[in-house]
Each structure stands twice: as structure tokens, then as C-alpha cells.
Design a protein around this motif. Structure first.
Motif, PDB file in Angstrom:
ATOM      1  N   THR A 273       0.745  -1.253  -0.167  1.00  0.00           N
ATOM      2  CA  THR A 273      -0.036  -0.032   0.023  1.00  0.00           C
ATOM      3  C   THR A 273       1.027   1.270  -0.047  1.00  0.00           C
ATOM      4  OG1 THR A 273      -0.006   0.038   2.421  1.00  0.00           O
ATOM      5  CG2 THR A 273      -1.893  -1.042   1.146  1.00  0.00           C
ATOM      6  N   LEU A 274       0.304   2.337  -0.549  1.00  0.00           N
ATOM      7  CA  LEU A 274       1.073   3.690  -0.230  1.00  0.00           C
ATOM      8  C   LEU A 274       0.113   4.455   0.345  1.00  0.00           C
ATOM      9  CD1 LEU A 274       3.123   5.330  -1.796  1.00  0.00           C
ATOM     10  CD2 LEU A 274       1.366   6.112  -3.356  1.00  0.00           C
ATOM     11  N   LYS A 275       0.928   5.250   1.251  1.00  0.00           N
ATOM     12  CA  LYS A 275       0.337   6.333   2.094  1.00  0.00           C
ATOM     13  C   LYS A 275       0.111   7.599   1.408  1.00  0.00           C
ATOM     14  CE  LYS A 275       0.346   8.098   6.612  1.00  0.00           C
ATOM     15  NZ  LYS A 275       0.951   8.265   8.063  1.00  0.00           N
ATOM     16  N   PRO A 276      -0.846   8.286   1.117  1.00  0.00           N
ATOM     17  CA  PRO A 276      -1.186   9.248   0.313  1.00  0.00           C
ATOM     18  C   PRO A 276      -0.729  10.898   1.064  1.00  0.00           C
ATOM     19  CG  PRO A 276      -3.081   8.559   0.962  1.00  0.00           C
ATOM     20  CD  PRO A 276      -2.337   7.427   1.316  1.00  0.00           C
ATOM     21  N   LYS A 284      -3.268  10.482  -4.280  1.00  0.00           N
ATOM     22  CA  LYS A 284      -3.291   9.003  -4.819  1.00  0.00           C
ATOM     23  C   LYS A 284      -4.058   7.894  -3.962  1.00  0.00           C
ATOM     24  CE  LYS A 284       1.023   9.399  -7.293  1.00  0.00           C
ATOM     25  NZ  LYS A 284       0.416   9.667  -8.603  1.00  0.00           N
ATOM     26  N   ILE A 285      -5.402   7.997  -4.151  1.00  0.00           N
ATOM     27  CA  ILE A 285      -6.279   7.275  -3.177  1.00  0.00           C
ATOM     28  C   ILE A 285      -7.350   7.018  -4.109  1.00  0.00           C
ATOM     29  CG2 ILE A 285      -5.586   8.145  -0.989  1.00  0.00           C
ATOM     30  CD1 ILE A 285      -8.150   9.595  -0.851  1.00  0.00           C
ATOM     31  N   ASN A 303      -6.764   0.481  -7.658  1.00  0.00           N
ATOM     32  CA  ASN A 303      -6.874   1.354  -6.572  1.00  0.00           C
ATOM     33  C   ASN A 303      -5.509   2.157  -6.453  1.00  0.00           C
ATOM     34  OD1 ASN A 303      -7.566   2.644  -4.334  1.00  0.00           O
ATOM     35  ND2 ASN A 303      -7.696   0.662  -3.023  1.00  0.00           N
ATOM     36  N   ASP A 304      -5.568   3.400  -6.557  1.00  0.00           N
ATOM     37  CA  ASP A 304      -4.299   4.191  -6.632  1.00  0.00           C
ATOM     38  C   ASP A 304      -3.443   3.944  -5.312  1.00  0.00           C
ATOM     39  OD1 ASP A 304      -5.050   4.735  -9.156  1.00  0.00           O
ATOM     40  OD2 ASP A 304      -5.620   6.865  -8.669  1.00  0.00           O
ATOM     41  N   ASN A 305      -4.105   3.837  -4.154  1.00  0.00           N
ATOM     42  CA  ASN A 305      -3.247   3.722  -3.002  1.00  0.00           C
ATOM     43  C   ASN A 305      -2.806   2.211  -2.744  1.00  0.00           C
ATOM     44  OD1 ASN A 305      -6.121   3.938  -2.366  1.00  0.00           O
ATOM     45  ND2 ASN A 305      -5.337   2.792  -0.319  1.00  0.00           N
TER      46      ASN A 305
END
Length: 414
Positions: A273-276, A284-285, A303-305
Motif C-alpha cells: 500500500t501507499l500512504k497518500p 493517490k487514493i 486502486n491508486d493507493n
């Protein structure tokens, strides 16, 4: 599976003609038209400035090249007839994410407009550019419009600050209005199924709502959690594999690019996962990309995150079918226009293909570091254009009848 040589390209401007016979590409101020099968140059045009957009006419007889640096900014839309050479002007077009939409049969044009701080939609008959309908949408700040493939329904969605999806008939009647929630970022992407039976709406909350064409109610709400725990879901994870020498030692010298393959992971599986950044615009969510397969049986989403993953949903059963987790962030994906086969790129030197039979990672041959940033299918599904920053190449995928490469059940080339 065979690859062509690399050809020069600018701004990822490369498009097949609608009839599949030609391939147009741009190199700075030059427009190159090739035969889509042999890749021989058929025409070479020189423009007065760098080409920034290219578009085929629906009958594949004409090519439009836009050079924005040479243009003027005017608050109107100009329609040029290539048959009668007449010119029509349409005032007040709205500059938004997706403000112009032609029906698939080419009969109608829907145009988003902004007048007196209010949003409108005008529907024109393309044969004579007469106004058919003009109506107020009641949106706060209209972000996009799109016709259903059958041309009977127009979808309109509002700015991300206001969750609102509106469905209009051809005569401008409001068929339905949908709002999933309030006081939070709303719609991020939308896509019709080729059958026109479903409208998928991707939202900033990381969910896809699938609306049906009969009642326009939600058939399914598809979540995208960072952990996959359903044992019915197949999770493919891309993994690097290091080449070995004859004695099991790493090969020397190292190869130009690291090879990879897909491995089936045991559920439950945790995805990266990426923390926006909460203090920046366009976080980016949420669901930033979604597309139905040509037969409307599958829906692919991102899913962008969770940037490295592609979710593939079974539309017939309305459940998650497959998850593919890549080693890098997914840049683009696109369905084969003839069969349920999905092509994916991540900005590296590989292209990835998935079908219900399995999936495969393919290294793009060639000298230098060619990075696939985008891709485009030929209309017959037999070839795929792989677009990089300065070059492009074609990937030819022969059919089973031709004895070429297809996806085997274990995700390998057969």
C-alpha cells in the motif's frame, strides 16, 4: 509472440486506424503512417510545428493533427466538415476532464457547457449539427460525460467534491440520480460495459459501485482492501528470477534486465500500500482506472493507493476473480477488443498478459532500456502497440488457428 524493431516516437502519440489497416505515429513535427501488418511507411507528412495530438476519423480516411502552440484560445468549439468543407461553431464548451462525447454509432454529439456559472449539456445531430436537446444538469462543477455504447443513455458526473452521477435519455429526460455518500471526495472514474447493461463508478473511498441499466440501482459494491482473504480468489505475484550458470551460480555478466515470472500466492495475501500525502492536491487514493472486457464478463480496476495491483472481477458472479500484484506501479492496462485478455504495463521493459487461462510476463527484446509507458491494442486483437518515451514497437500475438502463442493454463507461453 513476436516483436518488431523499435521505431522513434514523441509524446506517446501512436494510434491504429479504426479499420485496423494503418498505424499513425508522431516524431516531433512529422506524422508517419505505416501499414499495420508490414509496418512499411505509406505516407510521411511534415507539419509546421510539433504535433501534440493525433486522431483518426471514424472511416480511417483522414487524420487530425493538433499543434496547440500555433492555436488561439477561443471560447467555442469548431466543427469542420471534410466532405462539404463547411464550418460550424458551437459556443460555450466547458473545459473539463471529459466534456465531449460522441455516441458509438456516430449519430450524436454530447457537449458539456458552462453558462452563467451553471452546467448544461447540449446534444447535437452529427449529420447537420442541429441542436437536438439542451438541458441544465444541476451539477456543481460537471467533470465528465459519456454515452452508453448503445447510444440511449448519457452518464454525467460531478466534480470530486460532490458525489453525483446523473443518467439522461436521448431526449434530455433525467432517468436517475445516484449519490453514494456526502461530505467526502466522490467520483474519480466511470466506465460503461460494452453491453450497456452496467455503469461502473470508481470513487475516492476505494470502492466501485456497479449500476444496472434497468433500475439504475447498485448491483454490487466492490471494495479494494489491502488484504485478500477469499480462498476462491487467485492471487498472482510477480517475482524476480535470477539467471543461473551451469554450476548453479549467478550468470556473469548480469543480463540487461531482470527476468520475472508470476507465482500463485497462498491466501490470505497482504498487498503493498501507499500512504497518500494528505496535504497535496489529487491524492493517490481511490479507483483511478477501470475497464470492462469486450464481452462484459470481466472488470479490471486499479486502486491508486495500492499502486502495484490490478483487480479482475467476474461481472457474472459480481465477485473478485483474480488479483495481479506487480513489482512496480501499474501505469496502464487495456483489454483485448476481441476476447477477455488484459495487457498491463508498469513503466519497465516488460509487458504482462492475463486471460482466464493464466498470465505471463514477457520481456520486450531490443537494445537499450526501452520502458513501456502505455499500450494500445489493434482492433482485431492480433497485435499490441507498446509505447515508450521516445520509441514504440509492435507485439504480435498470433491466434491458436495460426499456431502462434497463447496463454497456457499455468501462465506460460505455449
Amino acid at each position: 509472440m513476436n516483436f518488431s524493431e523499435l521505431f522513434k516516437l514523441s509524446s506517446q502519440l501512436c494510434k491504429f486506424s479504426p479499420d485496423g489497416k494503418y498505424l499513425a505515429s508522431c516524431v516531433q513535427y512529422r506524422l508517419v503512417v505505416r501499414d499495420a501488418s508490414s509496418l512499411q511507411i505509406l505516407q510521411l507528412y511534415t507539419c509546421v510545428d510539433q504535433i501534440q495530438h493525433v486522431e483518426w476519423s471514424a472511416d480511417s480516411l483522414f487524420l487530425l493533427c493538433a499543434m496547440y502552440k500555433r492555436g488561439l484560445v477561443q471560447l467555442r468549439m469548431t466543427v469542420w466538415s471534410l466532405c462539404t468543407k463547411s464550418v460550424s461553431y458551437i459556443k460555450y464548451p466547458k473545459a473539463c476532464q471529459q466534456g465531449v462525447s460522441f455516441s458509438q454509432d456516430g449519430r450524436y454529439l454530447a457537449l458539456a457547457e458552462r453558462r452563467d456559472c451553471k452546467d448544461y449539456v447540449s446534444i447535437f445531430v452529427c449529420s447537420d449539427w442541429q441542436l437536438l436537446r439542451h438541458f441544465d444538469t444541476g451539477t456543481q462543477d460537471l467533470a465528465g460525460i459519456e454515452w452508453a455504447p448503445n447510444g440511449c443513455v448519457l452518464a454525467v458526473w460531478d466534480t470530486c467534491l460532490e458525489y453525483k452521477v446523473l443518467l439522461y435519455s436521448l431526449d434530455g429526460r433525467l432517468l436517475a440520480a445516484y449519490c453514494a455518500y456526502e461530505w467526502s471526495l466522490g467520483v474519480k472514474a466511470a466506465a460503461w460495459s460494452p453491453s450497456s447493461q452496467f455503469l461502473a463508478v470508481g470513487s475516492y473511498d476505494g470502492k466501485v459501485r456497479v449500476l444496472n441499466h434497468v433500475t439504475w440501482k447498485v448491483l454490487a459494491e466492490l471494495g479494494h482492501p489491502a488484504a485478500v482473504g477469499d480462498s476462491r480468489v487467485v492471487v498472482y505475484k510477480e517475482a524476480e528470477k535470477s539467471p543461473r550458470g551451469s554450476l548453479g551460480r549467478p550468470a556473469c555478466p548480469p543480463p540487461r534486465a531482470t527476468e520475472s515470472r508470476y507465482e500463485v500466492a497462498e491466501v490470505p495475501v497482504s498487498l503493498q500500500t501507499l500512504k497518500p500525502a494528505a496535504d497535496r492536491a489529487n491524492p493517490k487514493i481511490g479507483i483511478g482506472a477501470l475497464a470492462f472486457s469486450a464481452d462484459s464478463c470481466f472488470l479490471a480496476t486499479r486502486n491508486d493507493n495500492v499502486p502495484n495491483a490490478v483487480w479482475v472481477w467476474d461481472v457474472r458472479k459480481l465477485r473478485l476473480f483474480v488479483v495481479l500484484e506487480q513489482l512496480g506501479p501499474v501505469r496502464a492496462f487495456q483489454w483485448d477488443p476481441q476476447q477477455p485478455r488484459l495487457a498491463i504495463c508498469t513503466g519497465g521493459s516488460k509487458v504482462y498478459l492475463w486471460s482466464p487461462a493464466g498470465c505471463v510476463s514477457v520481456q520486450v527484446p531490443g537494445e537499450g532500456d526501452f520502458q513501456v509507458l502505455s499500450l494500445c491494442w489493434h482492433s482485431n486483437g492480433d497485435s499490441l502497440a507498446l509505447l515508450g518515451k521516445d520509441h514504440f514497437c509492435l507485439c504480435f500475438l498470433e491466434t491458436e488457428d495460426g499456431g502462434g502463442s497463447t496463454l497456457g493454463p499455468l501462465g506460460s507461453l505455449t
